[in-house]
Design a protein around this motif. Structure first.
Motif, PDB file in Angstrom:
ATOM      1  N   GLY A  35     -22.840  87.053  86.015  1.00  0.00           N
ATOM      2  CA  GLY A  35     -24.040  87.462  86.728  1.00  0.00           C
ATOM      3  C   GLY A  35     -25.149  86.448  86.572  1.00  0.00           C
ATOM      4  O   GLY A  35     -25.014  85.304  86.975  1.00  0.00           O
ATOM      5  N   ASP A  36     -26.260  86.845  85.964  1.00  0.00           N
ATOM      6  CA  ASP A  36     -27.409  85.958  85.803  1.00  0.00           C
ATOM      7  C   ASP A  36     -27.113  84.751  84.918  1.00  0.00           C
ATOM      8  O   ASP A  36     -27.766  83.723  85.030  1.00  0.00           O
ATOM      9  N   ALA A  37     -26.144  84.875  84.016  1.00  0.00           N
ATOM     10  CA  ALA A  37     -25.821  83.766  83.120  1.00  0.00           C
ATOM     11  C   ALA A  37     -25.009  82.685  83.815  1.00  0.00           C
ATOM     12  O   ALA A  37     -24.840  81.604  83.290  1.00  0.00           O
ATOM     13  N   GLY A  38     -24.465  82.958  85.003  1.00  0.00           N
ATOM     14  CA  GLY A  38     -23.737  81.952  85.763  1.00  0.00           C
ATOM     15  C   GLY A  38     -22.241  82.175  85.783  1.00  0.00           C
ATOM     16  O   GLY A  38     -21.707  83.069  85.131  1.00  0.00           O
ATOM     17  N   CYS A  39     -21.575  81.335  86.562  1.00  0.00           N
ATOM     18  CA  CYS A  39     -20.127  81.396  86.726  1.00  0.00           C
ATOM     19  C   CYS A  39     -19.520  80.063  86.312  1.00  0.00           C
ATOM     20  O   CYS A  39     -20.162  79.022  86.415  1.00  0.00           O
ATOM     21  N   TRP A  40     -18.263  80.103  85.869  1.00  0.00           N
ATOM     22  CA  TRP A  40     -17.579  78.871  85.510  1.00  0.00           C
ATOM     23  C   TRP A  40     -16.097  78.976  85.811  1.00  0.00           C
ATOM     24  O   TRP A  40     -15.551  80.072  85.940  1.00  0.00           O
ATOM     25  N   VAL A  41     -15.466  77.805  85.935  1.00  0.00           N
ATOM     26  CA  VAL A  41     -14.029  77.721  86.159  1.00  0.00           C
ATOM     27  C   VAL A  41     -13.515  76.435  85.509  1.00  0.00           C
ATOM     28  O   VAL A  41     -14.218  75.425  85.486  1.00  0.00           O
ATOM     29  N   ILE A  42     -12.315  76.511  84.949  1.00  0.00           N
ATOM     30  CA  ILE A  42     -11.595  75.337  84.458  1.00  0.00           C
ATOM     31  C   ILE A  42     -10.225  75.354  85.133  1.00  0.00           C
ATOM     32  O   ILE A  42      -9.509  76.354  85.063  1.00  0.00           O
ATOM     33  N   LEU A  43      -9.887  74.253  85.801  1.00  0.00           N
ATOM     34  CA  LEU A  43      -8.615  74.162  86.516  1.00  0.00           C
ATOM     35  C   LEU A  43      -7.486  73.744  85.577  1.00  0.00           C
ATOM     36  O   LEU A  43      -7.710  73.061  84.578  1.00  0.00           O
ATOM     37  N   SER A  44      -6.280  74.135  85.945  1.00  0.00           N
ATOM     38  CA  SER A  44      -5.082  73.756  85.185  1.00  0.00           C
ATOM     39  C   SER A  44      -4.666  72.337  85.573  1.00  0.00           C
ATOM     40  O   SER A  44      -3.794  72.138  86.411  1.00  0.00           O
ATOM     41  N   VAL A  45      -5.324  71.375  84.984  1.00  0.00           N
ATOM     42  CA  VAL A  45      -5.016  69.963  85.209  1.00  0.00           C
ATOM     43  C   VAL A  45      -4.495  69.409  83.884  1.00  0.00           C
ATOM     44  O   VAL A  45      -5.178  69.526  82.859  1.00  0.00           O
ATOM     45  N   PRO A  46      -3.298  68.816  83.878  1.00  0.00           N
ATOM     46  CA  PRO A  46      -2.787  68.254  82.627  1.00  0.00           C
ATOM     47  C   PRO A  46      -3.733  67.191  82.075  1.00  0.00           C
ATOM     48  O   PRO A  46      -4.392  66.483  82.830  1.00  0.00           O
ATOM     49  N   GLN A  47      -3.779  67.096  80.776  1.00  0.00           N
ATOM     50  CA  GLN A  47      -4.667  66.140  80.112  1.00  0.00           C
ATOM     51  C   GLN A  47      -3.817  65.139  79.348  1.00  0.00           C
ATOM     52  O   GLN A  47      -3.035  65.527  78.488  1.00  0.00           O
ATOM     53  N   TYR A  48      -3.982  63.857  79.669  1.00  0.00           N
ATOM     54  CA  TYR A  48      -3.215  62.808  79.012  1.00  0.00           C
ATOM     55  C   TYR A  48      -4.151  61.796  78.377  1.00  0.00           C
ATOM     56  O   TYR A  48      -5.069  61.295  79.034  1.00  0.00           O
ATOM     57  N   ALA A  49      -3.905  61.487  77.115  1.00  0.00           N
ATOM     58  CA  ALA A  49      -4.636  60.402  76.469  1.00  0.00           C
ATOM     59  C   ALA A  49      -4.099  59.081  76.999  1.00  0.00           C
ATOM     60  O   ALA A  49      -2.905  58.958  77.289  1.00  0.00           O
ATOM     61  N   GLN A  50      -4.976  58.098  77.155  1.00  0.00           N
ATOM     62  CA  GLN A  50      -4.506  56.804  77.637  1.00  0.00           C
ATOM     63  C   GLN A  50      -3.628  56.154  76.577  1.00  0.00           C
ATOM     64  O   GLN A  50      -3.909  56.210  75.384  1.00  0.00           O
ATOM     65  N   GLU A  51      -2.539  55.535  77.021  1.00  0.00           N
ATOM     66  CA  GLU A  51      -1.531  54.995  76.119  1.00  0.00           C
ATOM     67  C   GLU A  51      -1.795  53.547  75.714  1.00  0.00           C
ATOM     68  O   GLU A  51      -1.052  52.997  74.904  1.00  0.00           O
ATOM     69  N   ASN A  52      -2.820  52.937  76.265  1.00  0.00           N
ATOM     70  CA  ASN A  52      -3.205  51.589  75.891  1.00  0.00           C
ATOM     71  C   ASN A  52      -4.717  51.489  76.091  1.00  0.00           C
ATOM     72  O   ASN A  52      -5.316  52.315  76.784  1.00  0.00           O
ATOM     73  N   THR A  53      -5.344  50.487  75.524  1.00  0.00           N
ATOM     74  CA  THR A  53      -6.813  50.424  75.494  1.00  0.00           C
ATOM     75  C   THR A  53      -7.465  50.368  76.870  1.00  0.00           C
ATOM     76  O   THR A  53      -8.584  50.856  77.028  1.00  0.00           O
ATOM     77  N   LEU A  54      -6.791  49.817  77.888  1.00  0.00           N
ATOM     78  CA  LEU A  54      -7.377  49.713  79.229  1.00  0.00           C
ATOM     79  C   LEU A  54      -6.711  50.630  80.247  1.00  0.00           C
ATOM     80  O   LEU A  54      -6.900  50.475  81.432  1.00  0.00           O
ATOM     81  N   TRP A  55      -5.945  51.604  79.790  1.00  0.00           N
ATOM     82  CA  TRP A  55      -5.157  52.439  80.692  1.00  0.00           C
ATOM     83  C   TRP A  55      -5.848  53.741  81.104  1.00  0.00           C
ATOM     84  O   TRP A  55      -5.201  54.687  81.515  1.00  0.00           O
TER      85      TRP A  55
END
Length: 198
Positions: free
Chosen positions: A36-56
């Motif tokens: 309500g007054d505090a607002g709405c939010w959503v988080i999508l199901s998107v896979p999260q991957y750490a980069q495997e090299n420093t510039l990736w």
């Protein structure tokens, strides 16, 4: 935008073709709430991957979107598509290459904007349509370019927030104040966008 062809009627071995520019169905929602007054939010199901090299970071961001929309692809495959180089190398890439990799490997065709997106567009993409975004940012007071994935929004009464997946240093997800994200001098400064995946 690339033209897509869709089979709409199949009779025996005959297929009637027509161009399609309809948006893809939105991604599944990981979590959401409306207070309500505090607002709405959503988080999508998107896979999260750490980069495997420093510039990736570009490969990790592409991998997140590719794997949200299609079968699993490795970060090495995304890296090779982005750069044309072997996975034994460590190169930067560009916004246009990331968008092309996402389209080539998943069929999700995005639009590139050489700027940040407005709050209303960001809200519409994520909350209403369930479409994530890739942002190219300047990181740590502009010291280097970097790619992040925006996978959620929150219109809390105190501020507008985006849920950012940052693939650097093992990866981390956090809520970032939208006004901070689009202004210079902070952890991130949003400079380019890939959005409206179809």
């Amino acid at each position: 935008m690339r033209s897509r062809v869709q089979c709409v009627v199949a009779v025996a071995s005959l297929c009637i073709l027509m161009a399609s520019s309809d948006a893809r169905a939105g991604l599944p929602v990981s979590s959401s709430n409306c207070d309500g007054d505090a607002g709405c939010w959503v988080i999508l199901s998107v896979p999260q991957y750490a980069q495997e090299n420093t510039l990736w970071c570009h490969a990790a961001a592409a991998q997140s979107i590719v794997n949200a929309y299609s079968a699993a692809r490795t970060q090495c495959t995304c890296y090779q598509s982005n750069t044309g180089a072997s996975c034994s190398t460590n190169q930067i890439s560009y916004v246009s290459n990331v968008e092309n990799t996402i389209w080539t490997l998943s069929g999700a065709d995005g639009i590139i904007v050489n700027d940040y997106m407005s709050w209303s567009t960001t809200w519409d993409q994520l909350y209403n349509r369930h479409i994530p975004m890739v942002a190219r940012v300047l990181k740590n007071n502009g010291s280097y370019g970097h790619f992040i994935v925006i996978k959620g929004v929150d219109d809390d009464a105190s501020a507008d927030w985006v849920r950012v997946w940052d693939p650097e240093f093992g990866g981390s997800a956090s809520w970032v104040d939208f006004s901070t994200l689009v202004s210079a001098g902070g952890t991130y400064q949003w400079t380019h966008s890939i959005y409206n995946f179809q």
